[in-house]
Design a protein around this motif. Sequence first.
Motif, short mmCIF file in Angstrom:
data_model
loop_
_atom_site.label_atom_id
_atom_site.label_comp_id
_atom_site.label_asym_id
_atom_site.label_seq_id
_atom_site.Cartn_x
_atom_site.Cartn_y
_atom_site.Cartn_z
N SER A 34 0.83 -1.22 0.00
CA SER A 34 0.00 0.00 0.00
C SER A 34 0.87 1.26 0.00
O SER A 34 0.40 2.34 -0.36
CB SER A 34 -0.94 0.02 1.20
OG SER A 34 -0.21 0.31 2.38
N ASP A 78 -11.73 -5.96 10.31
CA ASP A 78 -11.52 -4.93 9.29
C ASP A 78 -10.99 -5.55 8.00
O ASP A 78 -11.45 -5.24 6.90
CB ASP A 78 -10.51 -3.87 9.77
CG ASP A 78 -11.11 -2.97 10.83
OD1 ASP A 78 -12.33 -3.06 11.06
OD2 ASP A 78 -10.35 -2.20 11.45
N SER A 81 -13.75 -7.43 6.27
CA SER A 81 -14.77 -6.62 5.60
C SER A 81 -14.19 -5.92 4.38
O SER A 81 -14.90 -5.70 3.40
CB SER A 81 -15.47 -5.68 6.58
OG SER A 81 -14.60 -4.67 6.96
N ARG A 82 -12.90 -5.61 4.41
CA ARG A 82 -12.27 -5.00 3.21
C ARG A 82 -12.34 -5.92 2.00
O ARG A 82 -12.37 -5.48 0.87
CB ARG A 82 -10.79 -4.66 3.49
CG ARG A 82 -10.59 -3.38 4.27
CD ARG A 82 -9.24 -2.74 3.95
NE ARG A 82 -8.10 -3.58 4.25
CZ ARG A 82 -7.58 -3.78 5.45
NH1 ARG A 82 -8.12 -3.21 6.49
NH2 ARG A 82 -6.53 -4.55 5.63
#
Length: 464
Positions: A34, A78, A81-82
């Motif tokens: 990222s 998290d 859900s991403r």
Amino acid sequence: MSGSRKSGSGDTLVDVVVVGAGFAGLSAAERLVSTGRSVVVLEGRDRVGGRSLSGEVAGVKVDLGATWVARRHTAIRDLASRVGCTTTDQFAQGRNVLWMAGRRRTYSGTIPKVSPATLVDMARMQTAVNKLVATIDVNAPWETPGAGRLDAISFGEWLDRKNALPNTRALMTIVSKVQWGCTPGDVSLLHVLRYIRAAGGLNHMLDVEGGANQDRFVETTQEIAKRVAERLGERVRLETPVRRITQDDEGVTVHTDSGRLRAGYAIVTAAPAHRAAIAFDPALPEQAEGLTRTWRMGVLSKAFVAYEKPFWRADGCSGEAVTDTGTVFITFDVSPGPGGPGVLMAFCDPRVFDGFDPETRRDLVVQQLVDLYGPQARIPIDYLDHCWGSEPFAPGGPHPAAGPHTTVSYGKALTEPHGRVHWAGTETAGEWAGTMNGAVLTGQRTAERVLTLLSQDVQEGASR
Ligand SMILES: Cc1cc2nc3c(=O)[nH]c(=O)nc-3n(C[C@H](O)[C@H](O)[C@H](O)COP(=O)(O)OP(=O)(O)OC[C@H]3O[C@@H](n4cnc5c(N)ncnc54)[C@H](O)[C@@H]3O)c2cc1C
């Protein structure tokens, strides 16, 4: 695009090599990528997910490894859900079954229906455990006041010294088998206390409602890992065990059977015992080497038995059972819904399970389910099991069964970098060590540390 390049000698060049494609490795890679860093993830198995593995029984997807997630496990939630994965409550309505000392009883809630003397004794032991747990330094358990004393005895010896009654001991043995994959005599008291502290306390560790066993992932936990790996694309290389890591002042060279990779840093997420399969040059210092020698993995097996319907629900049972007899020691209802199929998940004791052929294993489990839930359990429509101790690569789990003296002597080496080799993986976590959540957190944190070092290297290079 992996962003990797080739050196003149044919080595792959990247910023970071990550060893292991479990939740820690994938989370580390995700974070590094990222920020625009080039990464390769090397995984010894032919699949991603590590100790998360999906299976299918009667058309229902099940978790052969990691399953549950607490509300407080926000990092794995998290991540899930991403990538579009969702949770469902662990079914817990109805009465639980207790089979102790050859007698079947049913009860409601977390506390089993046992004699008043056992209840008093369990409360006494729980208070004693909680008192000790409160003293544990979760980030550095070896620095806990009295760590040497707590690490000098096994959990089993401590139960002896506390004169735990037989039923309390039997229940603690079940907790030990499911949490550390071993009996209380095999695991250090300090190790046990550290894991209970990291899990948010004994109640949080064991409870369904409001506890660690609150929810399951509909798509399975390995599906989360698969979707993260899909996003990383060709950066993830399967069936590529890392054999050797050499390093110098400029970087690391990671050796596999199919070639070498050159990187600024390596992040190794293998469980402590599995670090031993990698040759390090320079060699690991004594403490780090001792860790790999002594933090052997515990072992646990799981079986899934499918029926036309979750018939136990009609009998008012939750599908949750605890037993001190035979192969199966805990069951849970992991059916997709009330209409069927009904699926019971059973934790099995590897010592009286793994060595048998598949048909015998199935018979052993089904017979025990008949004892627990009645004759309807005799006619399953499907069956599946998985023995973590028999995995061909990186065997064992759920956790290390670290014996006496090993945390104080070697625990510090869990996280202490070895030059340009940094460690991640759930065992290196403070809070939530042992869970998928802990694994994700360590991957992200280690990636942050390595990102800082990569930036420093650039600054130092520029000022030279
Ligand atoms: C039966 C079982 C039940 C569990 N239940 C739960 C649960 O309900 N909830 C929960 O939160 N957690 C549970 N866990 C624990 C959970 O699975 C782990 O905490 C978590 O998955 C660990 O992730 P990790 O990335 O740290 O390590 P791993 O998943 O072990 O990943 C490490 C990876 O490194 C690879 N590797 C090792 N050595 C090398 C090498 N030399 N070269 C290349 N690759 C290498 C391994 O193959 C592995 O894929 C359970 C585990 C088991 C086995």
